[in-house]
Design a protein around this motif. Sequence first.
Motif, short mmCIF file in Angstrom:
data_model
loop_
_atom_site.label_atom_id
_atom_site.label_comp_id
_atom_site.label_asym_id
_atom_site.label_seq_id
_atom_site.Cartn_x
_atom_site.Cartn_y
_atom_site.Cartn_z
N GLU A 78 0.83 -1.21 0.00
CA GLU A 78 0.00 0.00 0.00
C GLU A 78 0.86 1.26 0.00
OE1 GLU A 78 -2.76 -0.23 3.22
OE2 GLU A 78 -3.70 -2.06 2.45
N ARG A 82 0.51 4.35 -2.62
CA ARG A 82 0.30 5.73 -2.18
C ARG A 82 1.38 6.65 -2.74
NH1 ARG A 82 2.73 8.10 1.71
NH2 ARG A 82 3.37 6.13 2.68
N VAL A 118 -4.61 9.03 7.77
CA VAL A 118 -5.49 8.83 6.63
C VAL A 118 -4.62 8.78 5.37
CG1 VAL A 118 -7.42 9.77 5.30
CG2 VAL A 118 -7.33 10.11 7.79
N ASP A 119 -4.76 7.75 4.57
CA ASP A 119 -3.88 7.58 3.40
C ASP A 119 -3.83 8.82 2.52
OD1 ASP A 119 -3.03 5.05 4.07
OD2 ASP A 119 -4.55 4.02 2.90
N GLU A 134 -8.96 5.69 1.61
CA GLU A 134 -8.12 4.63 2.16
C GLU A 134 -7.78 3.64 1.06
OE1 GLU A 134 -6.74 3.78 5.51
OE2 GLU A 134 -6.84 5.94 5.15
N LYS A 136 -6.34 0.08 -0.40
CA LYS A 136 -6.22 -1.34 -0.04
C LYS A 136 -5.76 -2.11 -1.27
CE LYS A 136 -7.80 -0.50 4.07
NZ LYS A 136 -6.90 -0.57 5.24
N ASP A 144 -12.47 -2.85 7.01
CA ASP A 144 -11.93 -1.64 6.39
C ASP A 144 -12.91 -0.48 6.52
OD1 ASP A 144 -9.82 -3.26 5.57
OD2 ASP A 144 -10.70 -3.65 3.60
N GLN A 147 -12.80 1.12 10.04
CA GLN A 147 -11.63 1.99 10.16
C GLN A 147 -11.88 3.34 9.49
OE1 GLN A 147 -8.34 1.02 7.57
NE2 GLN A 147 -6.82 1.65 9.09
N LEU A 148 -12.45 3.30 8.29
CA LEU A 148 -12.72 4.53 7.55
C LEU A 148 -13.74 5.41 8.27
CD1 LEU A 148 -12.32 6.21 4.96
CD2 LEU A 148 -14.17 4.89 3.93
N TYR A 151 -12.13 7.35 10.99
CA TYR A 151 -11.39 8.50 10.47
C TYR A 151 -12.33 9.66 10.12
CZ TYR A 151 -7.33 5.40 9.91
OH TYR A 151 -6.28 4.54 10.13
N ILE A 171 -13.15 3.84 0.09
CA ILE A 171 -12.18 2.75 0.14
C ILE A 171 -11.86 2.39 -1.30
CG2 ILE A 171 -11.77 0.36 0.78
CD1 ILE A 171 -13.61 0.78 3.16
#
Length: 220
Positions: A78, A82, A118-119, A134, A136, A144, A147-148, A151, A171
């Motif tokens: 990941e 990113r 946060v990505d 985010e 993945k 997932d 988690q989002l 955030y 996501i």
Amino acid sequence: MNRCKSDTERLFYMLYAGKEHLENKELLRAIKTDTINSLLGRKDVQSEMMTKTYPTSPLLFKDKVYLEMLGLPLEYKESKLRKEIIVHMKDFILELGKDFLFIDDEHRVTVGSKTFKVDLLFYHRLLQCMVAIELKTTEFHPKDLGQLEFYLEALDQEERRSNENPSIGIILCKEADMEVVRYALNRSMSPTMVALYKEQLQVGSVIQRSLVEFCKFLKK
């Protein structure tokens, strides 16, 4: 426009090009990546709160994006995904939509004594809200989404300004079982969605449907 397979498709891209102020090269890419299907297709990938809070979201957010411009290797983490998005941010935003403004990567949010990242964090000009993405590199998992949503709550409580709307969460994953996505989103209490990314162009069949909804959206 000769690449379009029908008058319906041709009309869509004429309207879409006008809305997004697309240049020739950008319009060609939109046709190649099957934007009509991504925007006007089924939206099981958006939560009820997403469409309730932002009724135009099905016409603004793609459920599939193409990242062939990143030149990703066969295997990657990941962090690699990113970093390559950051390097190719202009192309990535063009793929998402021109209303996105990049804010930060690995954006830090602090809750209590803990700090989370946060990505990717964007701002959507039309909807006037933050958009957290985010990444993945594996198949979507219901955890997932939890988690989002955490955030999004942190962003709304700690950073959202009084003139801004609730934050949206996306996501962006490599694979997903659509039934699992539908079950997970049915319980989501936040404006969230799941989108797939493809490393190579894989244009599928183009849907044939009415453009009435899209035309109404453009008139607003």
